[in-house]
Design an enzyme around this catalytic site. Structure first.
Site, PDB file in Angstrom:
ATOM      1  N   TRP A 185       0.839  -1.211   0.000  1.00 48.58           N
ATOM      2  CA  TRP A 185       0.000   0.000   0.000  1.00 48.58           C
ATOM      3  C   TRP A 185       0.869   1.255   0.000  1.00 48.58           C
ATOM      4  O   TRP A 185       0.526   2.276  -0.599  1.00 48.58           O
ATOM      5  CB  TRP A 185      -0.902  -0.014   1.240  1.00 48.58           C
ATOM      6  CG  TRP A 185      -1.752   1.220   1.379  1.00 48.58           C
ATOM      7  CD1 TRP A 185      -2.981   1.431   0.836  1.00 48.58           C
ATOM      8  CD2 TRP A 185      -1.431   2.423   2.095  1.00 48.58           C
ATOM      9  NE1 TRP A 185      -3.443   2.671   1.158  1.00 48.58           N
ATOM     10  CE2 TRP A 185      -2.508   3.316   1.940  1.00 48.58           C
ATOM     11  CE3 TRP A 185      -0.342   2.821   2.853  1.00 48.58           C
ATOM     12  CZ2 TRP A 185      -2.537   4.570   2.517  1.00 48.58           C
ATOM     13  CZ3 TRP A 185      -0.363   4.087   3.426  1.00 48.58           C
ATOM     14  CH2 TRP A 185      -1.447   4.936   3.253  1.00 48.58           C
ATOM     15  N   HIS A 186       2.017   1.155   0.674  1.00 49.84           N
ATOM     16  CA  HIS A 186       2.893   2.327   0.763  1.00 49.84           C
ATOM     17  C   HIS A 186       3.554   2.668  -0.556  1.00 49.84           C
ATOM     18  O   HIS A 186       4.008   3.784  -0.753  1.00 49.84           O
ATOM     19  CB  HIS A 186       3.963   2.112   1.840  1.00 49.84           C
ATOM     20  CG  HIS A 186       3.423   2.251   3.211  1.00 49.84           C
ATOM     21  ND1 HIS A 186       2.904   1.184   3.907  1.00 49.84           N
ATOM     22  CD2 HIS A 186       3.276   3.337   4.018  1.00 49.84           C
ATOM     23  CE1 HIS A 186       2.481   1.607   5.088  1.00 49.84           C
ATOM     24  NE2 HIS A 186       2.687   2.913   5.181  1.00 49.84           N
ATOM     25  N   GLY A 187       3.652   1.716  -1.434  1.00 43.68           N
ATOM     26  CA  GLY A 187       4.252   2.055  -2.726  1.00 43.68           C
ATOM     27  C   GLY A 187       4.727   0.832  -3.467  1.00 43.68           C
ATOM     28  O   GLY A 187       4.826  -0.269  -2.909  1.00 43.68           O
TER      29      GLY A 187
ATOM     30  N   TYR B 105       4.320  11.274   3.651  1.00 41.93           N
ATOM     31  CA  TYR B 105       3.159  10.455   3.300  1.00 41.93           C
ATOM     32  C   TYR B 105       2.326  11.028   2.158  1.00 41.93           C
ATOM     33  O   TYR B 105       1.361  10.408   1.746  1.00 41.93           O
ATOM     34  CB  TYR B 105       2.307  10.177   4.548  1.00 41.93           C
ATOM     35  CG  TYR B 105       2.624   8.817   5.129  1.00 41.93           C
ATOM     36  CD1 TYR B 105       3.832   8.588   5.771  1.00 41.93           C
ATOM     37  CD2 TYR B 105       1.745   7.744   5.003  1.00 41.93           C
ATOM     38  CE1 TYR B 105       4.153   7.347   6.274  1.00 41.93           C
ATOM     39  CE2 TYR B 105       2.066   6.492   5.511  1.00 41.93           C
ATOM     40  CZ  TYR B 105       3.257   6.307   6.142  1.00 41.93           C
ATOM     41  OH  TYR B 105       3.577   5.054   6.630  1.00 41.93           O
TER      42      TYR B 105
ATOM     43  N   PHE C  30       2.208   8.602  -0.749  1.00 41.88           N
ATOM     44  CA  PHE C  30       1.588   7.273  -0.683  1.00 41.88           C
ATOM     45  C   PHE C  30       0.130   7.297  -1.124  1.00 41.88           C
ATOM     46  O   PHE C  30      -0.603   8.134  -0.857  1.00 41.88           O
ATOM     47  CB  PHE C  30       1.705   6.703   0.725  1.00 41.88           C
ATOM     48  CG  PHE C  30       3.136   6.521   1.148  1.00 41.88           C
ATOM     49  CD1 PHE C  30       4.053   5.962   0.269  1.00 41.88           C
ATOM     50  CD2 PHE C  30       3.575   6.936   2.380  1.00 41.88           C
ATOM     51  CE1 PHE C  30       5.379   5.797   0.641  1.00 41.88           C
ATOM     52  CE2 PHE C  30       4.893   6.781   2.765  1.00 41.88           C
ATOM     53  CZ  PHE C  30       5.793   6.216   1.895  1.00 41.88           C
TER      54      PHE C  30
END
Lengths: 314, 428
Positions: free
Chosen positions: B275-277, B425, B428
């Protein structure tokens, strides 16, 4: 609501107080750049010869050698990153509180005028903040270059936000009497570049460009000449050494140099060009292509002081 | 990462799609049709997210070159509002919430400005009642909102952005630095990330409070945790609880065999990493957390450890582990990560290496000491909040608290780093 007003007032008062705390500390510096700024903007001075210019002036003209050879009392006002407008401000600010010097050495940086390039602010401008309240001329001149100086003067939070650790450290350094490496060899405004800053530039590539000073540079020169005439100081134009490969990469400076020469001729001012001197070919005398190192500045200052002595003895 | 007015369209799509899908879900009595509308909502939401976030990663992984990469800019906040919107349709499908009939109100729920770009991921039943409620300007809300914002700005501009000045050069030129400098940079990055992200949350939360809104709790002083399990109950709570409610529980939660449970935990952490990248390092970061989470769970069970609360050993272990884990999060690629870990785990630490890495000047020492002092101050403030020290003290509320926040406000300008560093963030 009353509570909120009290808080806001307290914040503003504290903002000014905190800022003044750092400014006061900065003004306590006994060596280095801030000592020079104190001399320039706050003190009453009486020097025979002052040197005006940028970092080249600051690191090339050894005032100890100049004093010894010429028997004059000199001071180096060179400031890192100073362009022509700031050089004029240096001179004007100095004259505001001090006795006019007999001689003003103006170090010309013809190689910094890239075509179409114009900075919209002053290099490392927060260093001037502590003096804005004490030297109106400085404030007005800086405001002409960068309008934000109004806010830098009157809004403590705006100026504090632009003062990074270096400036906070300068304030604390003043209170504690600490000096850094650049300050240690500081003498009457002269600040040689320490050996640690020596860069290997032997393989550096030099892209050629045309030197084209903007109209404002010409008008600054004109106004410096006017100021010097007014206070009866004799102007000395100097082009201090730059590494020959750097010199060779510049074209189109002839017109500007001819203008300087014509002023010198017309007013019987001394004009000294060291940009083609043999020491420009000796890489070991340079810290980088634009600045002499400590050894280089010693050699150059000796040559310059002897030349000057000869000229003044004529 | 960037923002472009045309990308506002990407915000309009989930608003319209999920508004319509949720209405259809609630109208349908047939379970298959309800499921179909839910699938459509999820498919469009995840499809958009996948396209903007992972297409180039996938192309790069398949062809091992960036030559075929598409010119895609990741729209700011997409991961957050997609998840927020998705949770709404799932909740409508589950019958947890009633669908919103007013599209303007629903649009406000998705695009509520304080939390739009970097969360927290709000839940419908938490934010929507507040949107319906009438709000008046109260001085208490204003003061409390300002206090929260000041602390948020302090965390972001003073702590996080100052640490960046140390962290970025070390990570970006990691082959030139020794193990000790990399380890310190790893720890600083953990603090930087926490202050950056929770700082944003505080600013968002304070802004919302000015208008009388309360945002969902996202941070519970995670750096005071004594275990990784506890850490995940306190770190980015809105995302963790999202994964719990919409991934972990549908997978069976803990009401399955131990093998399946282990698998479920790993799946959740891997998805959380991705999800973060789109980078293998995020996957490694997620995996590391998943594995240690499971190991901790079984260790506690075998050793029959039931005690909860703060333990100094647990705290040191947590900080050491998270420092190592977040190095994976910060590394730009697997090769870099390998280089950093091999230097750190060679355990050849010496002060001389550290000194030569930074060619220490008095000024560097001065800046470094300030950074360490700021981290100590952060932990002190967190401990104070955790233990509610001074809360009942009337002189604290009347005199010391205002002075503390005024001091904090001024120190933002004195110590802050104002060279426009965006929030981590946001990417993201």
């Amino acid at each position: 609501m009353r509570k909120l007003i009290v808080y806001i007032t307290l914040i503003i008062v504290l903002g000014f107080a905190v800022r003044e705390f750092f400014y006061f500390g900065t003004k306590q510096n006994q060596a280095g750049e801030y000592n020079k700024l104190n001399t320039l903007f706050l003190k009453e001075n009486n020097y025979d010869l002052i040197i005006v210019g940028s970092s080249r002036a600051e690191s090339h003209f050894n005032t100890f050698i100049i004093d010894s050879v010429t028997n004059l009392n000199s001071y180096n006002l060179g400031l890192e990153g100073a362009e022509m407008e700031l050089m004029r401000t240096q001179l004007e600010s100095y004259l505001l509180n001090s006795k006019p010097p007999k001689y003003v050495v103006l170090n010309i940086d013809y190689h910094i005028f890239y075509e179409g390039e114009k900075e919209d602010t002053i290099y490392r401008f927060p260093r001037f903040f502590p003096y804005l309240f004490y030297n109106n001329l400085l404030y007005n001149n800086l405001k002409k270059i960068d309008k934000r100086f109004f806010y830098f003067k009157w809004n403590p939070f705006y100026s504090l936000a632009h003062m990074d650790d270096k400036y906070i450290y300068a304030g604390l350094k003043g209170y504690m009497g600490i000096t850094n490496k650049l300050d240690e060899k500081y003498y009457k405004g002269f600040t040689p570049i320490p050996d640690e800053f020596q860069r290997d530039f032997s393989k550096e590539k030099y892209t050629s460009y045309k030197s084209s000073p903007p109209a404002s540079v010409y008008s600054c020169i004109k106004s410096i000449v006017h100021i010097c005439k007014k206070v009866n100081s004799k102007l000395i134009f100097v082009i201090s050494p730059i590494y020959y490969k750097r010199v060779n990469s510049i074209t189109g400076e002839e017109m500007f140099m001819a203008y300087i020469k014509s002023i010198a001729r017309k007013n019987s001012y001394i004009y000294k060009d060291y940009s083609t001197h043999s020491l420009c070919f000796n890489a070991s005398l340079f810290s980088d292509p634009n600045h002499l190192n400590e050894k280089g500045s010693t050699v150059f200052s000796l040559i310059f002081a002897q030349d000057l002595y000869k000229e003044l003895s004529k | 990462m960037s923002w472009n007015p045309t990308y506002a369209f990407l915000l309009v799509v989930p608003i319209c799609v999920d508004y319509y899908c949720a209405l259809q879900i609630s109208r349908q009595l047939n379970k298959t049709k309800r499921r179909l509308w839910l699938s459509a909502s999820i498919f469009i939401g995840l499809g958009m997210l996948f396209f903007y976030k992972y297409t180039n990663f996938l192309i790069g992984s398949i062809f091992s070159t960036k030559e075929f990469s598409l010119d895609i800019i990741l729209p700011v906040g997409i991961s957050f509002y997609t998840f927020q919107s998705m949770s709404y349709t799932i909740d409508v499908y589950r019958g947890v919430v009633h669908p919103e009939k007013n599209i303007a109100r629903f649009a406000l729920f998705i695009s509520f400005f304080p939390q739009l770009v970097a969360g927290p991921i709000e839940r419908f039943n938490h934010l929507m009642p507040q949107i319906y409620a009438k709000h008046k300007l109260h001085i208490q809300n204003v003061l409390s909102g300002l206090r929260i914002m000041v602390w948020g700005f302090f965390k972001k501009i003073v702590i996080a952005d100052r640490l960046t000045l140390y962290v970025d050069p070390v990570f970006n030129n990691n082959p030139e630095y020794s193990g000790i400098s990399l380890l310190i940079a790893g720890f600083f990055f953990l603090i930087q990330l926490y202050c950056d992200f929770s700082g944003y949350y505080d600013i968002a939360c304070g802004t919302a409070r000015l208008f009388g809104y309360n945002l969902i709790e996202n941070w519970k002083r995670p750096l005071l945790s004594s275990s990784v399990i506890e850490f995940w109950r306190r770190w980015h709570i809105s995302l963790t609880s999202w994964f719990k409610d919409y991934v972990y529980i549908p997978l069976g939660g803990n009401r399955v065999s131990k093998v399946k449970w282990v698998l479920n935990i790993l799946i959740v952490f891997i998805i959380s990493g991705i999800w973060h990248g789109a980078n293998w390092t995020f996957l490694i970061w997620g995996m590391m957390h998943g594995i240690v989470f499971i190991l901790e769970y079984f260790t506690k069970k075998v050793l029959k450890i039931t005690a909860s609360g703060f333990s100094i050993f647990g705290w040191i272990y947590l900080l050491a582990f998270e420092t190592i884990a977040f190095i994976a999060f910060r590394s730009s690629g697997v090769h870099d990560l390998y280089n950093i870990y091999s230097k750190i785990f060679s355990f050849q630490y010496s002060i001389e290496n550290f000194i030569s890495d930074f060619q220490m000047s008095r000024f560097f020492i001065f800046s470094f000491i300030i950074n360490v002092a700021l981290i100590a101050f952060l932990f002190f403030k967190e401990l104070k909040d955790e233990n509610s020290w001074l809360v009942d003290n009337p002189s604290y509320k009347k005199i010391w608290r205002p002075l503390f926040y005024i001091g904090l406000f001024i120190s933002i300008f004195v110590l802050g780093e104002f060279n426009l560093k965006e929030f981590i963030y946001f990417q993201f």
